[in-house]
Design an enzyme around this catalytic site. Structure first.
Site, short mmCIF file in Angstrom:
data_model
loop_
_atom_site.label_atom_id
_atom_site.label_comp_id
_atom_site.label_asym_id
_atom_site.label_seq_id
_atom_site.Cartn_x
_atom_site.Cartn_y
_atom_site.Cartn_z
N TYR A 75 -9.31 -4.86 -0.89
CA TYR A 75 -8.48 -5.24 0.25
C TYR A 75 -8.65 -4.30 1.44
O TYR A 75 -8.08 -4.56 2.51
CB TYR A 75 -7.01 -5.28 -0.16
CG TYR A 75 -6.73 -6.30 -1.23
CD1 TYR A 75 -6.71 -7.66 -0.94
CD2 TYR A 75 -6.47 -5.91 -2.55
CE1 TYR A 75 -6.46 -8.60 -1.92
CE2 TYR A 75 -6.21 -6.85 -3.53
CZ TYR A 75 -6.20 -8.19 -3.22
OH TYR A 75 -5.95 -9.12 -4.20
N HIS A 80 -4.98 -8.28 6.47
CA HIS A 80 -3.67 -8.17 5.84
C HIS A 80 -3.27 -6.72 5.61
O HIS A 80 -2.11 -6.43 5.30
CB HIS A 80 -3.70 -8.91 4.50
CG HIS A 80 -2.41 -9.61 4.16
ND1 HIS A 80 -1.48 -10.00 5.09
CD2 HIS A 80 -1.90 -10.00 2.95
CE1 HIS A 80 -0.46 -10.61 4.49
NE2 HIS A 80 -0.69 -10.61 3.19
N PHE A 125 1.61 -4.45 -4.22
CA PHE A 125 1.01 -5.65 -3.63
C PHE A 125 2.01 -6.25 -2.65
O PHE A 125 3.23 -6.10 -2.78
CB PHE A 125 0.53 -6.66 -4.66
CG PHE A 125 -0.71 -6.19 -5.38
CD1 PHE A 125 -1.97 -6.41 -4.84
CD2 PHE A 125 -0.61 -5.50 -6.59
CE1 PHE A 125 -3.11 -5.95 -5.49
CE2 PHE A 125 -1.75 -5.04 -7.24
CZ PHE A 125 -3.00 -5.27 -6.68
N ASN A 127 3.39 -9.06 -1.66
CA ASN A 127 4.52 -9.96 -1.88
C ASN A 127 5.70 -9.31 -2.59
O ASN A 127 6.79 -9.90 -2.64
CB ASN A 127 4.07 -11.20 -2.67
CG ASN A 127 3.14 -12.07 -1.86
OD1 ASN A 127 2.82 -11.79 -0.71
ND2 ASN A 127 2.68 -13.16 -2.47
#
Length: 257
Positions: A75, A80, A125, A127
């Protein structure tokens, strides 16, 4: 409730979670002259916004600065994760190490000018960001108006910033999780970092996980430098001046285009 008892804090210090904030101890020694007016300040200096309103005998609670993102190499460098990158830029500029693991976040403490700050990158993470942020805020009894969330925003033009004192989650799952863990409260500041809209009919979920190209990387790195200046103003002079700085810089850019 978002609070911490004296006994719990004592237990935290005994267990190694001790926060000394060197700006409290050295503030008087380092600042023997009256600070210049805001109009003459050099924004490139980490200590440009020392405020005479800070009283060494009545130290303020620290700010908690939180960058949202996803942990792991796959990532890194994606849209993001601009919240993580913004926080890393602040840490590097201010010489603050973000290397401890506290409440499921990479964590560091230090000072911006003479203001104490805590820096955090949740490792839960995106969420589930609220699991980490909620625990930090509750444990260290940080007022919500001194908790800044930094994160990517699809609805802002690429590389633009917007600083707001409060608001909703705007469909951002990380912010949704944080608000849920704040018992529904939305009264905390946030720095939104524009990543633009996906091209064509691309799924936004795929778009936010795309890396930047070379030109985009240069633009977003410049945005991080503006963000650093905005954060310095925020913690030392307040959100109104910081928001004015962010908005005025971008308004002048639009007029020049």
């Amino acid at each position: 409730m978002l609070g911490i008892s004296a006994a719990l804090l004592s237990s935290a210090n005994a267990g190694g979670l001790r926060f000394s904030f060197p700006c409290f101890a050295t503030r008087g020694a380092r600042r023997t002259m009256m600070p210049p007016s805001s109009s003459s300040l050099n924004l490139s200096s980490p200590h440009a916004f020392a405020s005479s309103a800070n009283d060494p005998t009545n130290p303020k609670k620290p700010w908690l600065l939180v960058g949202l993102g996803n942990p792991g190499k796959m990532y890194q460098g994606t849209r993001h994760n601009v919240g993580f990158e913004m926080l890393d830029a602040i840490a590097e500029a201010e010489g603050i190490s973000v290397s401890k693991l506290r409440f499921r976040a990479m964590f560091g403490e230090g000072c911006i000018g003479n203001a104490p700050v805590m820096l955090a990158k949740p490792q839960t993470f995106m969420n589930a960001s609220g699991e980490s942020v909620g625990s930090l805020v509750s444990y260290f009894n940080i007022p919500l108006n001194q908790v800044l969330l930094m994160y990517d925003d699809l609805d802002l033009p690429f590389a633009k910033l917007r600083l707001l004192p409060k608001g909703g989650h705007g469909g951002h799952n990380g912010m949704r999780s944080v608000i849920n863990h704040f018992k529904g409260s939305r009264d905390f500041p946030r720095l939104r970092i524009g990543i633009g809209r996906p091209p064509g009919k691309m799924d936004p979920a795929n778009f936010v996980l795309r890396p930047f190209n070379k030109q985009e990387r240069e633009e977003i790195d410049f945005t991080f430098q503006r963000g650093i200046e905005a954060i310095r103003i925020l913690v030392l002079e307040g959100i109104n001046k910081s928001a004015t700085f962010v908005n005025s810089v971008q308004s002048s850019e639009l007029l020049n285009n």
